[in-house]
Design a protein around this motif. Structure first.
Motif, short mmCIF file in Angstrom:
data_model
loop_
_atom_site.label_atom_id
_atom_site.label_comp_id
_atom_site.label_asym_id
_atom_site.label_seq_id
_atom_site.Cartn_x
_atom_site.Cartn_y
_atom_site.Cartn_z
N LEU A 42 32.65 108.35 115.12
CA LEU A 42 33.05 107.70 116.28
C LEU A 42 34.28 109.00 116.51
O LEU A 42 35.60 108.34 115.57
CB LEU A 42 33.45 106.70 116.96
N ARG A 43 34.83 109.70 118.24
CA ARG A 43 35.98 110.05 117.66
C ARG A 43 35.88 111.16 119.61
O ARG A 43 34.96 110.30 119.85
CB ARG A 43 35.79 111.31 116.62
N GLY A 44 36.86 111.85 119.92
CA GLY A 44 36.72 112.03 121.20
C GLY A 44 37.70 111.23 122.42
O GLY A 44 37.85 109.80 121.63
N SER A 45 37.83 111.15 123.45
CA SER A 45 38.34 111.08 124.64
C SER A 45 36.95 109.56 125.34
O SER A 45 35.50 110.08 124.26
CB SER A 45 38.29 111.88 125.61
N VAL A 46 37.96 108.95 125.10
CA VAL A 46 36.68 107.66 126.58
C VAL A 46 37.38 107.18 127.19
O VAL A 46 38.62 107.59 127.16
CB VAL A 46 36.30 106.42 125.18
N TYR A 47 36.34 106.47 127.57
CA TYR A 47 37.39 106.03 129.49
C TYR A 47 38.48 104.62 129.05
O TYR A 47 39.22 105.19 130.15
CB TYR A 47 36.46 104.83 129.91
N ASP A 48 38.77 104.44 127.98
CA ASP A 48 39.72 103.69 127.72
C ASP A 48 40.16 102.31 126.75
O ASP A 48 38.85 102.41 125.35
CB ASP A 48 39.96 102.61 129.29
#
Lengths: 313, 313, 313, 313, 313, 313
Positions: free
Chosen positions: E187-193
């Motif tokens: 898991l990686r990358g931007s998320v919502y919060d």
């Protein structure tokens, strides 16, 4: 007598083999015993939207490997009739239009002086201006047969700066064009204002707009073109965006509602017998041409230019 | 003494200008005063899956326009050290492997006889066989440094017919390869059966499989390669499918799980000082390479080959 | 306090909807209550090989629709911390480098004056020069952290003319760069001569070449970068050709043997806590990026720049 | 009576689902209760310029998923009228033309013997020769309706070797073609010499060149074709390069100045009622067809062939 | 005993020939004497950004033509060990997620009931939910080994609607997953919060984030995965966006900073010996994959799944 | 009086600069002083074959940067005559057709209520249904001028479910369409059965099939369209698959045998003077449009819609 320079023999060396020159002609940089030369002009700093026509000569050469010597439509064996070479590309300073234009004019002059018929492969349409300067220096003002979707008669912007939209404004101002025997063919698409749509006729050239050309057809248009330029020393300039984007997507400012490849061939073949001293073919951008059809059509149009020249030899 | 042949000066003529020769070198078809030659071998009839490597030389030449003279990794100015030319392409009969192979051997022999170090750009991997025939005719059996994801030691199919999967089987059978000093590097991917996975060692060559190479790293592998071939007259063959498809998608039988561009460069640079008499670089297919990265990497690998040669001059 | 400007809510409006601004931020052209601004600089006349970076800002904006607010690697919610906008693009005169550079400097100055942290999206690398002029006018000479495969310290050609290869030569000459706290990272590929390979250190900047960076790894390099620039007001410039062409094919002068997307992220994240006043990200060319990976990586790098800024708020 | 074999029901299984067979027909390798069969012939070693037609059958099958049962132009429900199957591909030896041709003839004969109407999907145009051998073995010499931009009547090269440019020369020599009832339609583009342009008529076939076809239109040409072949057992061969490159870029030797998709459909529909025993459709190359329009048109032309057959049931 | 079903013999029928089934296996829709089945699930209505995974099964099948029977890394001849088929695709109602999910569960149950090991090729990741429902109906709650750049544990939007971001939230809620033996990897990358970044652990699964995986390496991660799931009946789900976009651009929500093809193979090979009852491989979108590398990698990953299964036979 | 909203001035800001709105118009979300609005409707869950029209609005906006204010064919300066805005996109729930349709109707109603002429950019053709609901709520049943290769009058499948093939069936059932003044133009390609081919006339609309349109020509067809709808409040819907795939490959269910870009322009220009209350333009899919010609044509068609509206102001 067999012309001095001949393309590679495709019965011995397959067409996909060898360093890519136009139509597999020898790359020669001298002009003796040369009737016709293909010359790349890889300058594209004049582009106001997409850029990349500096790679046009390479991609047209690549596509031209498919061309064979005999043109059945015009019934002429090009390479039996005239001595043709690939002269290579003119040097240019990318990013510096005035400097590059000066280089182009200087480098093109010996070709005209040697009585070679040059076919210039752009590059963006701004290169027609330095080429016309060189041509007119030798031949005087030239009748212009101009296939395009734009008039390229804009005055310039930011204080009159030159771009690929201004070459013919400058050429008319400098007296390089014999406007009374000149014609623009195929103009279409949106323009900035109503005055833009009248620029061709206001400078004294004849105009066949794109919609008119669709309406009257290629045969009638050919008659009008011939009537306009016959007898005059002529310069033919062909912006590939004359052609519809379905047939020529690889260009910088495509305009829908254009013409097919065959219609383009018909118009060029219709120039048979005219006194054409020089040709250019501009605005081919291979990075926008994933199917390669634009470069292929451009190579074939240049081949027709060769046939027109061969027929007059 | 300055070498006789030099590339075009990019300060005068921009790198995107001119007829495309390798690294902007002169296209020369004589061998006097030549130390190294780039030669295209546009033959791809040996391909058993995708085809189109006949356009490999053209696309590698196109990408090579970006190459500059000085190699900082190997600290050598290639064109100050040796005289390099683009010899053009060898003629081939497409569709007829035995005939084309005979042509290739015949055309390659004068290069070896003239003591030129040739860098051949394929074409499919079947061309290594006729090239090895020409090389061995001059140099005797050669140590092979073979980068690939496949051993290309298959026996043939349909009664032993040759393809791009069989050249080294034939070369070993014909005694062209000095198997005791030869090594295959990078083999990976599925094969037809367990015996296939043992072919390299069964013919007597050393093997570093792809997984082994990942495990031991480039430095250790370089030591093994050098230990194997040092002192022997060597032929280097590089199938671009050694590289991972992310770095080289434009090839005929891509195998995932491969190596990066940098790892490829490291291995090639690791050949410094070895007695390499000939290089080939095969299986580049531009029609499967929409980003152009395959041809760009291939051009750079050939540039490293040039630097290796220059360092020995 | 919630920052004034916020991106569109992807729970209400799907990420593929709406006019494309960077990360779905509001397009705002005033600077009140703004901490950080994304600004396109679509100028590419400085390109000496491929051109087309004028379409870089559009394609990076398009790819940025995938970005979400929270950065788990740096553990920061960007848009909760700082007020961010998409300022749109600066106007430029295509085809006229000196004029466009003057426009860029003039248009960039208010951003620095307003104490906004700008992230500029090029455009070719020549735009760093006018941006550094604007930045230095506000902040004085700046430490430079420069990721690239080229030093861009060339002197110019044809009488010293500027291109995308010369911005940092001019910047050093003009005293815009604090060379004692500056560093270039990732340089690799062939150059014109041995002197070219020494330009970085000769102007007084530190150098981590590409091969060195591969050898020492990202963590050690990060320490060297931090040691070099810590404490100084810093300008970060990231040429996308730092990245390997497999990860970033869409650029003008790609060099093989580069770095992965993750290595790039690691280096940028390693700048955490430094006093960075401005960022630029240049040389993205979407017409050479059919898979879109270049623009996607560029958008993510800009997102990391935002996170670095948010962490200092 | 409902035909035995039917395509998948698109109301239950969406058209994008399932293993790709032509028009979602069952893949069947027996010939009982079969009226019409689609057969791939993935052989492309005969290609003299671009290669890759071995992937033509796959891409045409993929595009054919869009085809529905009822043809409104010819007013026939194909699959209600005749029992159709996808027979799969014939095995071939890539790289070995004589061997592969023998395989093709042998494998095709049972289809003709079973009175199935076959639609062969090439492959390059060389496959028409072994297919004509099989067809003539059953039906005797056949009238040929040949749509193409080339006559494919070349004598061969390098001692008469066969390629995709020679099949009809051989077929005429072997008496497989009833030249008095045969016609070639659409020939255009440059050729090697004036004699090339006369080959069609010299062997006794009728010729409608590309320019003639443009001039007289599809309706008049249809009358000439029908007059020529009516009453004779007929073989229809359609080289996709008959079509203009804008409509069919994915082919090996494209020629500009060709015909639209609709014109192609008109000509094929004009064959209604003729005694057609076999069809082939050749030279589709998906790797040169990034928009997929070539395969889509090819799939539709094959669908028209099916309708012509259904109308005679 | 030789397994009942075998792929086509590539020594007789070249790999590019024939109707495209997975790895050239027979297309069989009965389950007798079947050990393993490849099944397409062409449903993509769950996609929240790019869509088009409905064409994933077709493109993976196409790429799988290159696969050969023997896996040298795992030292197993897949097709000698187990009887494998291509079952074709499950029918779905495009555009209607609840209905399609019900269809998928219903159609998948017989596969599990027949003790066939299924390898499902998506489609978007939403299909894992109905597949887990079918799997758990047979096997009870399953340990999950989940390779992805996203957790797909979102609660839904617009009132909890399901998408490709929610399948494992639903699966956990429904008790289909044995969370104590489950793990998410990559898991990686931007998320919502910030809460998003904790969802994996909050539901009780183990987590190896992308940055952690880069830090610890594949070998250590393999140990953690094995320790977590060993002994439990396991379901492996592989979202192709686990892989870096340079290696797998053809997907719907690509995240930079991912893993190489080889790292992916290493992790999958590391599952050797585990009690895996079902596999899925999702989110391949060929229209975003012009180089084909995504489908090729997906085909190879499925081939590794087959080898894992064969090793346990 | 100069209209309130104007596009960016391309003499100051080059056309490639700035956030991409349609024709460089301001992005405004209020309706005061607005005559015409461009609105994206990025919904594509109704697609039954290819999907991805959710990215249509973005790509049409991108291509529209080339549009200039004056339309020479219709002799009108659009932006001098009427106040035009880019309203942005309507929010939708991807994957949930009924919910999204309800959102679309609700969001579209204020536009009709404010007497703005909307030009909607799809999205798939299913969006015409909720748009017609909003339009008819304001204007009552509308005459339909429908350009398409499909009637989109299918009843639905799997129990009548809606797709992009059903909007006009529902619209007729709901009384949103004034069938007596409605016409479908361009229908062609295979259909499921003979009844399908009669659906247009059975619901009471007039039909000009594709073959008829080719036969009678654009001028005669224009007369029939005008005669049918003149005097009635009209809704124009244009499915880009009306156009031939050579001119518009980027669509979901392309049908060969279609119309050129110029023919499309002629038909649209022929609507001059009619009482058109709303336009939509649907099914543009940029991921299938590598040459960009589809989006360019779509942008130009929308520009013609603007000119038609301007002429009535």
């Amino acid at each position: 007598m067999t012309p001095k320079y001949q393309p590679a023999d495709s019965m011995k060396s397959p067409r996909f083999a060898g360093v890519r020159t136009f139509a597999r002609l020898p790359h020669v940089t001298t002009l003796e015993s040369v009737d016709l030369a293909i010359i790349g002009v890889p300058f594209d700093t004049g582009g106001t939207y997409r850029v990349g026509a500096r790679f046009g000569p390479e991609s047209i050469r690549s596509a031209s490997a498919l061309l064979r010597p005999y043109n059945p439509a015009l019934e002429v064996d090009v390479f039996d009739s005239i001595s043709c070479i690939d002269f290579g590309d003119l040097d240019v300073v990318p990013g510096y239009l005035p400097e590059a234009h000066a280089q182009i004019t200087e480098a093109a002059q010996p070709l005209f002086a040697a009585d070679v018929v040059p076919i210039f492969l752009g590059g963006d349409h701004s290169v027609s201006l330095p080429l016309l300067r060189a041509a007119a220096a030798q031949h005087g003002p030239l009748a212009l047969v101009h296939f395009d979707s734009h008039s390229d008669l804009w005055h310039g912007y930011y204080g009159g700066k030159d771009t690929h939209g201004t070459p013919f404004r400058r050429a008319v101002e400098e007296g390089l064009v014999d406007v009374d025997h000149s014609i623009q063919v195929g103009l279409r698409g949106s323009v900035y204002d109503a005055a833009d749509a009248r620029m061709t006729t206001e400078v004294g050239m004849e105009l066949i707009t794109g919609p008119e050309l669709h309406a009257v057809g290629m045969a009638a248009a050919t008659e009008r073109i011939r009537a306009r330029v016959e007898g005059a020393a002529t310069y033919v300039t062909f912006d590939i965006d004359f052609v519809d984007p379905a047939f020529a997507p690889g260009t910088g400012t495509p305009e829908v509602g254009g013409f097919t490849g065959y219609e383009s061939l018909q118009l060029v073949r219709g120039l048979r017998g005219l006194d054409i001293r020089s040709f250019d073919l501009v605005e081919v951008m291979p990075m926008y041409d994933p199917t390669g059809v634009t470069s292929l059509l451009a190579a074939n149009l240049a081949h027709e230019f060769m046939a027109l020249t061969a027929l007059r030899s």
